[in-house]
Design an enzyme around this catalytic site. Structure first.
Site, PDB file in Angstrom:
ATOM      1  CE  LYS A 100      95.570 -11.794 123.712  1.00 20.49           C
ATOM      2  NZ  LYS A 100      95.539 -11.545 125.197  1.00 20.49           N
ATOM      3  CE  LYS A 109      91.211  -9.285 131.269  1.00 23.76           C
ATOM      4  NZ  LYS A 109      91.766  -9.391 131.769  1.00 23.76           N
ATOM      5  CE  LYS A 124      89.612 -16.000 125.200  1.00 24.85           C
ATOM      6  NZ  LYS A 124      90.604 -15.104 126.631  1.00 24.85           N
TER       7      LYS A 124
HETATM    8  P1  ATP Z   1      92.249 -10.327 126.827  1.00 27.36           P
HETATM    9  O1  ATP Z   1      91.433 -10.519 126.146  1.00 27.36           O
HETATM   10  O2  ATP Z   1      93.540  -9.625 127.250  1.00 27.36           O
HETATM   11  O3  ATP Z   1      93.083 -12.136 126.178  1.00 27.36           O
HETATM   12  P2  ATP Z   1      91.124 -12.381 128.473  1.00 27.36           P
HETATM   13  O4  ATP Z   1      89.290 -11.230 128.530  1.00 27.36           O
HETATM   14  O5  ATP Z   1      90.994 -12.975 127.747  1.00 27.36           O
HETATM   15  O6  ATP Z   1      92.297 -11.306 128.074  1.00 27.36           O
HETATM   16  P3  ATP Z   1      92.355 -12.870 130.616  1.00 27.36           P
HETATM   17  O7  ATP Z   1      93.352 -12.376 131.470  1.00 27.36           O
HETATM   18  O8  ATP Z   1      93.975 -13.363 129.534  1.00 27.36           O
HETATM   19  O9  ATP Z   1      91.594 -12.445 130.210  1.00 27.36           O
HETATM   20  O10 ATP Z   1      92.239 -13.932 131.882  1.00 27.36           O
HETATM   21  C1  ATP Z   1      92.167 -14.040 133.003  1.00 27.36           C
HETATM   22  C2  ATP Z   1      91.325 -15.660 133.570  1.00 27.36           C
HETATM   23  O11 ATP Z   1      90.100 -15.439 133.153  1.00 27.36           O
HETATM   24  C3  ATP Z   1      92.139 -16.427 132.541  1.00 27.36           C
HETATM   25  O12 ATP Z   1      92.160 -17.690 133.543  1.00 27.36           O
HETATM   26  C4  ATP Z   1      91.407 -16.918 131.519  1.00 27.36           C
HETATM   27  O13 ATP Z   1      91.717 -18.838 131.040  1.00 27.36           O
HETATM   28  C5  ATP Z   1      90.045 -16.389 131.977  1.00 27.36           C
HETATM   29  N1  ATP Z   1      89.065 -16.928 130.790  1.00 27.36           N
HETATM   30  C6  ATP Z   1      88.968 -15.888 130.462  1.00 27.36           C
HETATM   31  N2  ATP Z   1      88.154 -15.347 129.599  1.00 27.36           N
HETATM   32  C7  ATP Z   1      87.339 -16.259 129.519  1.00 27.36           C
HETATM   33  C8  ATP Z   1      86.206 -17.077 129.500  1.00 27.36           C
HETATM   34  N3  ATP Z   1      85.519 -15.903 128.136  1.00 27.36           N
HETATM   35  N4  ATP Z   1      85.439 -17.728 129.244  1.00 27.36           N
HETATM   36  C9  ATP Z   1      85.895 -18.099 130.211  1.00 27.36           C
HETATM   37  N5  ATP Z   1      86.828 -18.185 131.201  1.00 27.36           N
HETATM   38  C10 ATP Z   1      87.603 -17.116 130.800  1.00 27.36           C
END
Ligand code: ATP
Ligand code: LTN
Length: 327
Positions: A111, A195, A192
């Protein structure tokens, strides 16, 4: 009953990775454990956002979580900043962690890369996450694979604190699903689904139109091998589709692979399965968006329940450290 805690940032719309990697398991866990789920708005402050937008995003995310099936009667759903003990224990955790161990966190490296300015909060982020978890005497933390390192750190901090100041915290474990633990971007299957990705084409949002979902899967990047195997290293795009289809239909990815010889039908069936998985969630989301009172009431009750547990654990930690008790 085991105590479960997990958190999610209000940094953007909920996507398929969040659902399959985390939220779906929260919905299951709420009926067989004492579950606390937290919209971690303070964590979202570690990266820049539009001033004034966080409150609305927090409400949107809470509505989406209820639409996914979280039931305020069965679990405790609340907002992190409504329970100030998170910040207080966060400081105690900052003073327990070392600079070197925080520097090794891969989420920080990802990040902070290429950013003009990086907040100190982004660096100490995992210590606030440890506080979130430890404040509830948590046994299990259901998360996606990307959070494994943060949960390991939380365990280390709990053990270190306990060794230094006496038995204070429960040492938690991560629970990570078999399929869906790492949903990849449909356009860049080596990254991955997130968001904060730069383009929407590779992300399936929970409230995407069914036609949009089908199109995103149709255009998913695969490869030129022309064979269907579950081999995430060699065939990341195809394997991602297989994992999604498996997670959406409750089968194993290797097993699903046996049903396909060509990419076209695999993409079409995966798109359809996801549309079906999301259909009831989208219907509930439409209702909840028109009913903010229900969401607010759930969050108010949740904050009350969370505070009463958090206050006791923070008090225990402060006493064990040897801070002067309030009289
Ligand atoms: P950001 O991009 O803002 O970091 P994010 O999409 O990674 O956000 P988070 O709010 O950080 O989402 O994560 C919430 C939950 O979703 C966590 O338990 C994380 O492990 C899970 N998660 C996020 N992205 C994935 C993915 N691509 N596949 C499986 N689990 C995910
Ligand atoms: N760091 C997590 C979000 C998060 C979390 C938590 C997850 C904050 N606090 C406590 C589980 C338990 C993320 O980026 N997905």
């Amino acid at each position: 009953m085991p105590r479960v805690f997990s958190g999610i940032q209000p940094t953007g719309e909920l996507h398929l990775g969040n659902l399959l990697g985390a939220v779906r398991n929260w919905v299951e866990d709420q009926h067989r454990s004492d579950s606390f789920y937290c919209v971690v708005d303070l964590h979202a402050l570690t990266v820049p956002s539009e001033p004034g937008s966080l409150g609305r995003q927090t409400m949107d995310l809470a509505a989406a979580l209820l639409a996914c099936g979280l039931d305020p009667e069965a679990c405790t759903l609340f907002v992190q900043s409504h329970v100030p003990e998170h910040s207080s224990l966060g400081w105690l955790m900052q003073c327990t962690a070392s600079f070197g161990e925080l520097r090794r966190m891969t989420q920080f490296k990802d990040k902070s890369q290429g950013q003009e300015s990086v907040s100190a909060g982004l660096f100490t982020y995992p210590t606030l996450q440890a506080a979130d978890i430890l404040l509830y005497d948590t046994d299990q933390v259901p998360v996606g694979e990307d959070q494994r390192q943060h949960i390991e750190l939380t365990r280390d901090l709990a053990e270190r604190f306990n060794a230094r100041f006496g038995e204070t915290f429960v040492v938690p474990s991560a629970t990570i699903p078999r399929d869906g633990a790492r949903v990849m971007d449909l356009q860049q299957p080596d990254r991955k689904m997130s968001k904060s990705s730069s383009t929407d084409a590779g992300i399936v949002f929970l409230d995407d139109d069914p036609a949009v979902i089908v199109r995103k899967f149709k255009r998913a990047v695969t490869d030129s091998l022309g064979e269907v195997h579950h081999d995430p290293e060699g065939q990341p795009g195809v394997s991602n589709l297989l994992s999604i289809l498996a997670a959406a239909t409750g089968r194993a990815a290797e097993d699903v692979a046996g049903d396909y010889r060509q990419y076209g039908p695999l993409k079409a069936d995966t798109g359809e399965a996801v549309v079906e998985l999301l259909r009831p969630i989208q219907e509930r989301l439409r209702d909840l968006r028109g009913d903010p009172g229900t969401v607010e009431a759930a969050l108010r009750t949740g904050a009350g329940k969370a505070s009463s547990v958090a206050a006791g654990v923070l008090d225990r930690a402060e006493r064990n450290i040897g801070l002067l008790p309030r009289t």
